[in-house]
Design an enzyme around this catalytic site. Structure first.
Site, mmCIF file in Angstrom:
data_model
loop_
_atom_site.group_PDB
_atom_site.id
_atom_site.type_symbol
_atom_site.label_atom_id
_atom_site.label_comp_id
_atom_site.label_asym_id
_atom_site.label_seq_id
_atom_site.Cartn_x
_atom_site.Cartn_y
_atom_site.Cartn_z
ATOM 1 N N GLY A 199 1.673 12.165 2.152
ATOM 2 C CA GLY A 199 1.091 13.368 1.554
ATOM 3 C C GLY A 199 0.299 14.178 2.569
ATOM 4 O O GLY A 199 0.212 15.408 2.464
ATOM 5 N N ALA B 270 -1.105 10.111 0.146
ATOM 6 C CA ALA B 270 -1.609 10.020 -1.223
ATOM 7 C C ALA B 270 -2.452 8.752 -1.320
ATOM 8 O O ALA B 270 -2.303 7.839 -0.502
ATOM 9 C CB ALA B 270 -0.426 9.943 -2.180
ATOM 10 N N GLU C 68 2.628 16.198 4.321
ATOM 11 C CA GLU C 68 3.079 17.251 3.393
ATOM 12 C C GLU C 68 2.044 18.371 3.284
ATOM 13 O O GLU C 68 2.397 19.544 3.138
ATOM 14 C CB GLU C 68 3.376 16.637 2.021
ATOM 15 N N GLU D 23 6.596 7.098 3.444
ATOM 16 C CA GLU D 23 6.726 6.698 2.033
ATOM 17 C C GLU D 23 7.809 5.647 1.826
ATOM 18 O O GLU D 23 7.694 4.756 0.986
ATOM 19 C CB GLU D 23 7.044 7.922 1.164
HETATM 20 C C1 3H9 Z 1 2.381 9.285 -0.264
HETATM 21 O O1 3H9 Z 1 1.693 9.934 0.465
HETATM 22 C C2 3H9 Z 1 3.200 9.841 -1.372
HETATM 23 C C3 3H9 Z 1 3.332 11.347 -1.328
HETATM 24 O O2 3H9 Z 1 4.469 11.716 -0.593
HETATM 25 C C4 3H9 Z 1 3.565 11.898 -2.690
HETATM 26 C C5 3H9 Z 1 2.445 12.131 -3.598
HETATM 27 C C6 3H9 Z 1 2.832 12.890 -4.820
HETATM 28 N N1 3H9 Z 1 -4.295 5.002 0.033
HETATM 29 O O3 3H9 Z 1 -4.426 0.179 7.415
HETATM 30 P P1 3H9 Z 1 -5.891 0.071 7.589
HETATM 31 C C7 3H9 Z 1 -6.844 1.715 3.035
HETATM 32 S S1 3H9 Z 1 2.455 7.615 -0.121
HETATM 33 C C8 3H9 Z 1 -5.273 4.156 -0.266
HETATM 34 O O4 3H9 Z 1 -6.490 -1.263 7.664
HETATM 35 P P2 3H9 Z 1 -5.647 1.231 10.207
HETATM 36 C C9 3H9 Z 1 -6.354 0.325 3.388
HETATM 37 O O5 3H9 Z 1 -5.927 -0.367 2.244
HETATM 38 C C10 3H9 Z 1 1.301 7.233 1.167
HETATM 39 N N2 3H9 Z 1 -5.859 3.332 0.616
HETATM 40 O O6 3H9 Z 1 -6.392 0.934 8.836
HETATM 41 C C11 3H9 Z 1 -7.569 -0.282 4.022
HETATM 42 O O7 3H9 Z 1 -8.433 -0.698 2.984
HETATM 43 P P3 3H9 Z 1 -9.347 -2.002 3.175
HETATM 44 C C12 3H9 Z 1 1.872 7.505 2.494
HETATM 45 C C13 3H9 Z 1 -5.398 3.366 1.865
HETATM 46 O O8 3H9 Z 1 -6.599 2.022 11.011
HETATM 47 C C14 3H9 Z 1 -8.233 0.910 4.724
HETATM 48 O O9 3H9 Z 1 -7.688 2.082 4.104
HETATM 49 N N3 3H9 Z 1 0.927 7.056 3.530
HETATM 50 C C15 3H9 Z 1 -4.355 4.220 2.243
HETATM 51 O O10 3H9 Z 1 -5.068 -0.020 10.756
HETATM 52 C C16 3H9 Z 1 -7.945 0.969 6.191
HETATM 53 O O11 3H9 Z 1 -6.529 0.887 6.389
HETATM 54 C C17 3H9 Z 1 0.983 5.836 4.039
HETATM 55 O O12 3H9 Z 1 1.836 5.048 3.682
HETATM 56 C C18 3H9 Z 1 -3.800 5.076 1.268
HETATM 57 N N4 3H9 Z 1 -2.806 5.916 1.554
HETATM 58 O O13 3H9 Z 1 -4.423 2.151 9.833
HETATM 59 C C19 3H9 Z 1 -0.033 5.504 5.081
HETATM 60 N N5 3H9 Z 1 -4.100 4.028 3.555
HETATM 61 O O14 3H9 Z 1 -10.228 -1.697 4.351
HETATM 62 C C20 3H9 Z 1 -0.680 4.209 4.759
HETATM 63 C C21 3H9 Z 1 -4.967 3.101 3.977
HETATM 64 O O15 3H9 Z 1 -10.049 -2.117 1.875
HETATM 65 N N6 3H9 Z 1 -1.760 3.863 5.684
HETATM 66 N N7 3H9 Z 1 -5.746 2.682 2.970
HETATM 67 O O16 3H9 Z 1 -8.382 -3.124 3.441
HETATM 68 C C22 3H9 Z 1 -1.533 3.439 6.933
HETATM 69 O O17 3H9 Z 1 -0.435 3.379 7.432
HETATM 70 C C23 3H9 Z 1 -2.742 2.964 7.724
HETATM 71 O O18 3H9 Z 1 -3.762 2.693 6.803
HETATM 72 C C24 3H9 Z 1 -3.296 3.991 8.749
HETATM 73 C C25 3H9 Z 1 -4.622 3.434 9.328
HETATM 74 C C26 3H9 Z 1 -2.263 4.144 9.882
HETATM 75 C C27 3H9 Z 1 -3.564 5.313 8.118
#
Ligand code: 3H9
Length: 679
Positions: free
Chosen positions: A102, A63, A105, A125
């Protein structure tokens, strides 16, 4: 705004493609686009199957966290996913990169999942203080069983594509470079077959047949989950997936999700998520600053710190040369490094080949000249300015121009160290935390003259060696140790005024720290820096040393320790403290747990405010990152500055005043204006 979702027909397969950089987060436009695309596929008779895939570096990474806490704009993710699952044409998720939260999901709502070998799948999450909120807790156990689902939902680490295949989460591993074509072929092969819907799966019965798995999981992971709300909610949701019909389970998931989403733990953990990423950015250093290539690292000192530092680079495949004064010290240091690696291998976290590869990159020397061709040299010698200056003076004469010279000092003035060289622009502090091969935090100490490319290189390198780095300015103790010092002062004062030292520790344990100040002293060794003269006793520490109480290392410090390192408070220490208190004439009184907590933590906030005011930290959230990664500040409170925001800065100020403790103008001003540190 252009639609991030597009569709293309490949014969009778409709390919739905998301293009929402950087990580294809499932923001409103993506959700709406997906909903429309599925409707389009269903309405078009020429379409027999649908593939959902993403452009860019990853499948949906979850999400869009930036939307959390804002008024929701439909369609919501659960309804989009229900529409996908309800499709009577097979829908295939084509996964590359990381299908997280998400995103996972979405994949679960699809009828089939194919993935490239390098893909990872997970429900992280819980790391944001949440549980999956789009039926992940209900679909996953129905597909892979409660036992396999539990760690994914309640611990949140992603799993590899091959592991996902082995538990039935992924149906087929496809070619690394042919995902799109392979997914289309796979989808075509499913046309005309009965459609498997995850919500109708029955694998979740394992938890009903053997309900002990939930308690066993709790018992096994209790320490990791201590204090966090989300893991328990996650376990509960997975358990209910076995007991309730799907639609009721989903309702229950929503209830648990909403409660967590509106709570302070999740707000704190989401704050931390963005804080860690913000800490990577150095305000006046452009992101495209050219980097200095680091192909070889020198480390001075083969002690605990030097060895630990070296391991970071060896583990990342970067050759290291360690320098010492004596061959025996070198041999001992190398032996410890090997032992550490072998222990890691014993625990199954490294192969024997990886151990040899890391050790193969290690060389040793007694000669400064052997460091001449290093691109980075890190000094980890005795914490003494004269010694450090001498080392840097020598380095300056032998190490090639353009190389970075770093000090691992914990307190000392990096500008003064830099001035011992003819190239202060290439000097900075790299403050690792002990044990340096394990602790995540790295303080990058920026000297007055440290060049932009040197800082940018250190920041990039920190990621490569798996550290969370924060830039600090030159001041005594930088960010972390500087804030530790007022806490320690109060801890010492509290026990003189009548608080029991184990109560002081307990208050911090209850708050969520892994240990309190006196346990920490025992672990570090009370005799560190002791003059070793038992007849000279002016402080409590000296009295403890004189009584042979050196800490955990000899089984007695503030506490007495048994063979299994269980601790009990010591009468001897209590008597020593009472003696010191009596000598100083400090009146004794009962001290409440609230007072202990406030006197330990509020002065840290005040110190943090001064650090910000002086520009020693770039932003309040950097201070939170330091304390969470370097000192065990509980993540679910968001770090000292975020925590202070939740307490209210006016309350912090009045608390400090109540105890007669200093309040800096910066903190007072913020409190008076009703401001927060973070946003
Ligand atoms: C969820 O899904 C809830 C659902 O179950 C329910 C819904 C109803 N959103 O980490 P990076 C940005 S909860 C917005 O440096 P990497 C991040 O801030 C979510 N922004 O890259 C950064 O911005 P900036 C569950 C996001 O290659 C840029 O993207 N998912 C999100 O080292 C690059 O990120 C997670 O918890 C996001 N979801 O790693 C996954 N994700 O460049 C969270 C990233 O401005 N994300 N950004 O600083 C991660 O674990 C890592 O970002 C990922 C990439 C492994 C994907």
């Amino acid at each position: 705004m252009t639609n991030p979702i597009s569709t293309v027909h490949d014969g009778d397969v409709l390919v739905v493609v998301s293009n929402n950089p950087p990580v294809n987060a499932l923001g409103q436009a993506v959700r709406a686009g997906l909903q429309d695309a599925i409707a389009q596929g269903l309405a078009d008779d020429s379409v027999k199957a649908i593939v959902i895939r993403c452009d860019g570096r990853t499948f949906f990474a979850g999400a869009d966290i930036t939307e959390f806490g804002k008024p929701p704009v439909g369609p919501n993710l659960p309804e989009v996913l229900d529409a996908i699952e309800a499709s009577d044409k097979p829908v295939v998720a084509a996964i590359h990169g990381t299908a997280l939260g998400g995103g996972c999901e979405v994949a679960l709502a699809c009828h089939y999942r194919v993935a490239v070998p390098s893909a990872k799948v997970g429900l992280p999450e819980v790391k944001l203080g949440l549980i999956p909120g789009a039926a992940g807790t209900q679909r996953l156990p129905r597909l892979v069983g409660a036992e396999a689902a539990l760690p994914m939902v309640a611990i949140g680490n992603p799993i590899s594509a091959s592991k996902a295949k082995s538990i039935g989460l992924v149906d087929e591993i496809v070619g690394e470079d042919s995902l799109a074509a392979d997914a289309i072929a796979f989808a075509r092969g499913k046309v005309g077959q009965p459609i498997p819907r995850t919500s109708e799966g029955t694998a979740n019965r394992d938890g009903v047949k053997n309900p002990a798995i939930f308690d066993e999981f709790r018992a096994k992971n209790g320490r990791k989950m201590r204090g966090f709300d989300a893991p328990n909610a996650a376990i509960e949701a997975v358990r209910l997936a076995g007991e309730l019909p799907y639609s009721e389970g989903v309702k229950k998931e929503r209830e648990l999700f909403t409660k967590l989403m509106t709570g302070t733990q999740s707000a704190a953990m989401r704050h931390y998520f963005f804080a860690e990423r913000a800490a990577n950015k150095i305000d006046d250093v452009p992101g495209d600053t050219p980097l200095i290539p680091i192909a070889k690292v020198g480390v001075i000192g083969a002690g605990t710190m030097g060895g630990g530092i070296a391991m970071n680079f060896l583990s990342a495949g970067i050759p290291v040369t360690i320098l010492e004064m004596q061959q025996e010290a070198l041999d001992r240091g190398v032996g410890v490094i090997r032992k550490n690696y072998e222990n890691t291998a014993k625990r199954g976290r490294m192969s024997a080949e990886q151990v040899e590869a890391a050790m193969g990159n290690l060389s040793t020397t007694l000669e400064y000249n052997d460091l001449a061709d290093c691109d980075l040299v890190i000094e980890a010698v005795y914490e003494n300015m004269d010694v450090k200056k001498e080392v840097f003076g020598k380095l300056d004469t032998v190490v090639k121009q353009g190389a970075i010279l770093a000090s691992n000092t914990s307190y000392l003035n990096v500008n003064e160290i830099a001035a011992a060289t003819s190239r202060p622009g290439y000097v900075l502090g790299l403050h690792f935390f002990s044990p340096a091969n394990i602790m995540k935090l790295l303080e990058i100490v920026r000297g007055a003259e440290t060049r932009h490319d040197v800082l940018a290189t250190a920041m990039k390198l920190s990621k490569k060696i798996g550290k969370v780095a924060v830039v600090a300015g030159v001041c005594h103790g930088f960010i972390g140790n500087r804030m530790l010092s007022p806490r320690q002062e109060q801890a010492n004062a509290l026990i003189m005024e009548g608080a029991n030292y184990w109560e002081v520790d307990e208050v911090l344990l209850d708050f969520g720290f892994p240990m309190g100040p006196f346990q920490m002293a025992d672990l570090a060794g009370i005799d560190i820096g002791w003059h070793r003269d038992p007849s000279k006793v002016t402080t409590l520490r000296e009295a403890l040393c004189a009584a042979g109480r050196f800490g955990q290392k000899n089984g007695k410090g503030f506490y007495d320790y048994d063979e299994s390192r269980n601790r009990t408070p010591s009468d001897e220490v209590r008597a020593l403290i009472a003696e010191f208190a009596a000598k100083s004439g400090t009146p004794q009184r009962e001290i409440s747990k609230d007072e202990i907590k406030e006197r330990l933590l509020y002065p840290m906030v005040n110190e943090g405010a001064m650090i910000l005011d002086e520009g020693m930290a770039q932003r309040a959230s950097d201070i939170d990152v330091v304390w969470i990664n370097g000192y065990g500040w509980p993540l679910y409170t968001g770090g000292p500055m975020f925590w202070a925001d939740t307490v209210g800065l006016a309350n912090v100020v009045s608390g400090l005043e109540k105890y007669g403790l200093p309040v800096c103008e910066y903190l007072r001003g913020k409190a008076e204006r009703g401001e927060r540190f973070n946003g």
